[in-house]
Design an enzyme around this catalytic site. Structure first.
Site: not given
Length: 512
Positions: A209, A211, A216, A231, A260, A295, A366, A372
């Site tokens: 996808e 970036k 966010r 975020r 986003e 997303f 994470r 990314k």
């Protein structure tokens, strides 16, 4: 509890590389707290006090610093109360009131406490107490399973409240914490890779996808009520009426969306990140429109989707918001992934995120399921000064002040250097020792915490971009700067210019 106990704990945490030692030091601190202090202390340890940002900047903090107290006397409650007063100050005379509050607070603080308070207020507290370590410490202090603590924290979006519940409540109460529409959850984060093929080797079949270089957002809709969070889980609903309108028009009753938002130019391309953030933070008149791109979907009409595979979540997202879904393709083919990456870059975006199609939504974490891939921008800049480190870096020159060449003197003397940021990231122990020796030899003056040097040392810096900033004379600041290497093969006269860096503010502008 005395603030000194908190400061000494953070110093102990900073001085060790051992995760186990960090966890045990923090757990011991948490065990000794009164219940009412637990959320406050967790907020201070993560430089996210319960009051949020109280409007204190670097200049205000510096102006308030005077001679420190010789003996510790401040309590955690004293600091918390002072933050309440700073947050509440407003209207005529508020600047003087805030300055007085800050001066009174720092005058009662020891040298170590002053540094801690500044770190909390400026969001620059570097204790090694990352939320993952602190979450483990909460579980240790509460004698509860770490997975239960972690899930409660991510679903509530409140590590301080989770810590209080874990330490004072029952296991059943902790397990009962669930996803609630209208209450933000910590966003899932992505790891990094150098290429799409490298990312695909980790994820297998993936959704590749775009970036976006936007802000966010997490959007909650409960019936006709829409709430939007950043975020960091701050609510910004009133600032984004166009996003509220879009979500109210979706064919759903209840939903939680992750995505986003960014401003677009007249051709539908992305505007610079700083323009999005300026509009994103505006309470006043709005001249730029923010477009939402989603997303992921975490909840839909009574159905929690966190543990569903990404392929299922994307199918539902495509059904309810097809016009607002971030562009991308599902593939296991490295050539296809690379094509999507090139298309994203050509459209003015940052790169791509490669997401394993079978992955659950790991809120607040994470991992290797989202990766990314962005091109790395590197520039050769000149060291202007270096700050003494603290904790494990005590006695070593650490935080580097970075300057860009200004050949025409547009922002100062012709041939001089314009400061564009600082970084302490990317420095190995060997580089820290080298800096400490070298920069003292190049010293031209020093203040209490900083050694200013002859501008002759060139350092290669990786950045994610630049943003507009009034803090530095060139009008820009580096984004996510980190040291790559020192360039003894280059002279300072060969450094990159401030004009080159400013070109990054313009879509399609200069690149390394």
């Amino acid at each position: 509890m005395l603030l000194d106990e908190l400061v000494r704990t953070t110093q102990a945490v900073t001085s060790t590389r051992s995760r186990l030692a960090k966890v045990e030091a923090l757990a011991d601190l948490l065990r000794r707290l009164e219940p009412g202090d637990i959320p406050t202390v967790v907020g201070l340890l993560t430089a996210r006090p319960r009051q949020g940002r109280v409007g204190v900047g670097w200049r205000g903090m510096s102006a308030a610093m005077g001679e420190p107290a010789t003996e510790p006397g401040l309590t955690v409650s004293d600091l918390d109360a002072a933050l309440d007063r700073l947050l509440a100050a407003g209207g005529a005379g508020s600047a003087a009131e805030r300055a007085s509050t800050l001066r009174g607070l720092t005058a009662a603080a020891t040298e170590g406490e002053q540094a801690f308070i500044a770190g909390v207020l400026l969001g620059e507290l570097r204790t090694g107490a990352l939320e993952g370590v602190l979450t483990d410490a909460v579980a240790r202090a509460a004698d509860k399973p770490v997975d239960a603590v972690r899930r409660a924290a991510m679903l509530s979006g409140d590590l301080g409240g989770t810590a209080l519940l874990a330490i004072t409540g029952t296991a059943a109460q902790l397990d009962a914490v669930g996803l609630v529409v209208g209450r933000p959850v910590l966003p899932m984060l992505a790891a990094t890779a150098a290429s799409t093929s490298e990312a695909l080797e980790v994820t297998g079949e993936a959704s590749v996808e775009y970036k976006l270089d936007g802000a966010r957002i997490q959007v909650h809709r409960l019936g006709g009520n829409v709430r939007i969070f950043t975020r960091t889980l701050a609510e910004v609903t009133h600032r984004l009426p166009e996003v509220v309108e879009v979500v109210r028009g979706l064919p759903v009753q209840d939903v939680i969306l992750d995505g986003e938002t960014l401003t677009l130019d007249e051709d539908g391309g992305p505007r610079p990140f700083q323009e999005t953030m300026s509009r994103f933070g505006a309470d006043a008149a709005r001249t730029a429109v923010l477009h939402p791109w989603f997303f992921d979907v975490l909840h839909l009409d009574g159905r929690d989707l966190l543990d569903e595979p990404l392929s299922t979540r994307l199918g539902l997202l495509g059904r309810i918001a097809p016009d607002y879904r971030i562009p991308g393709e599902i593939t296991a083919d490295a050539a296809v992934a690379e094509r999507v990456s090139r298309e994203a870059l050509a459209a003015g975006h940052e790169g791509v995120v490669v997401k394993a199609v079978g992955s659950a939504y790991a809120a607040g974490r994470r991992g290797s399921n989202w990766i990314k891939v962005k091109p790395v921008l590197t520039y050769d800049l000149v060291v202007l000064a270096c700050e003494w480190g603290s904790g494990r870096r005590a006695g070593l020159l650490s935080n580097v002040h970075l300057g860009a060449l200004d050949p025409a003197g547009e922002f100062g003397e012709p041939g001089g250097y314009v400061m564009v940021g600082k970084t302490f990231k990317g420095l190995t122990d060997a580089l820290l020792r080298w800096q400490t020796e070298t920069f003292q030899e190049l010293e031209v003056r020093r203040t209490a915490g900083t050694v200013w040097v002859e501008p002759v040392t060139v350092v290669e810096i990786a950045i994610d971009g630049v943003q507009q900033s009034s803090r530095y004379p060139g009008g820009i600041a580096l984004r996510f700067a980190r040291v790559k290497r020192y360039r003894d093969d280059k002279t300072a006269a060969e450094a990159d210019t401030i004009q080159t860096l400013r070109g990054l503010l313009v879509p399609g502008g200069a690149r390394a």
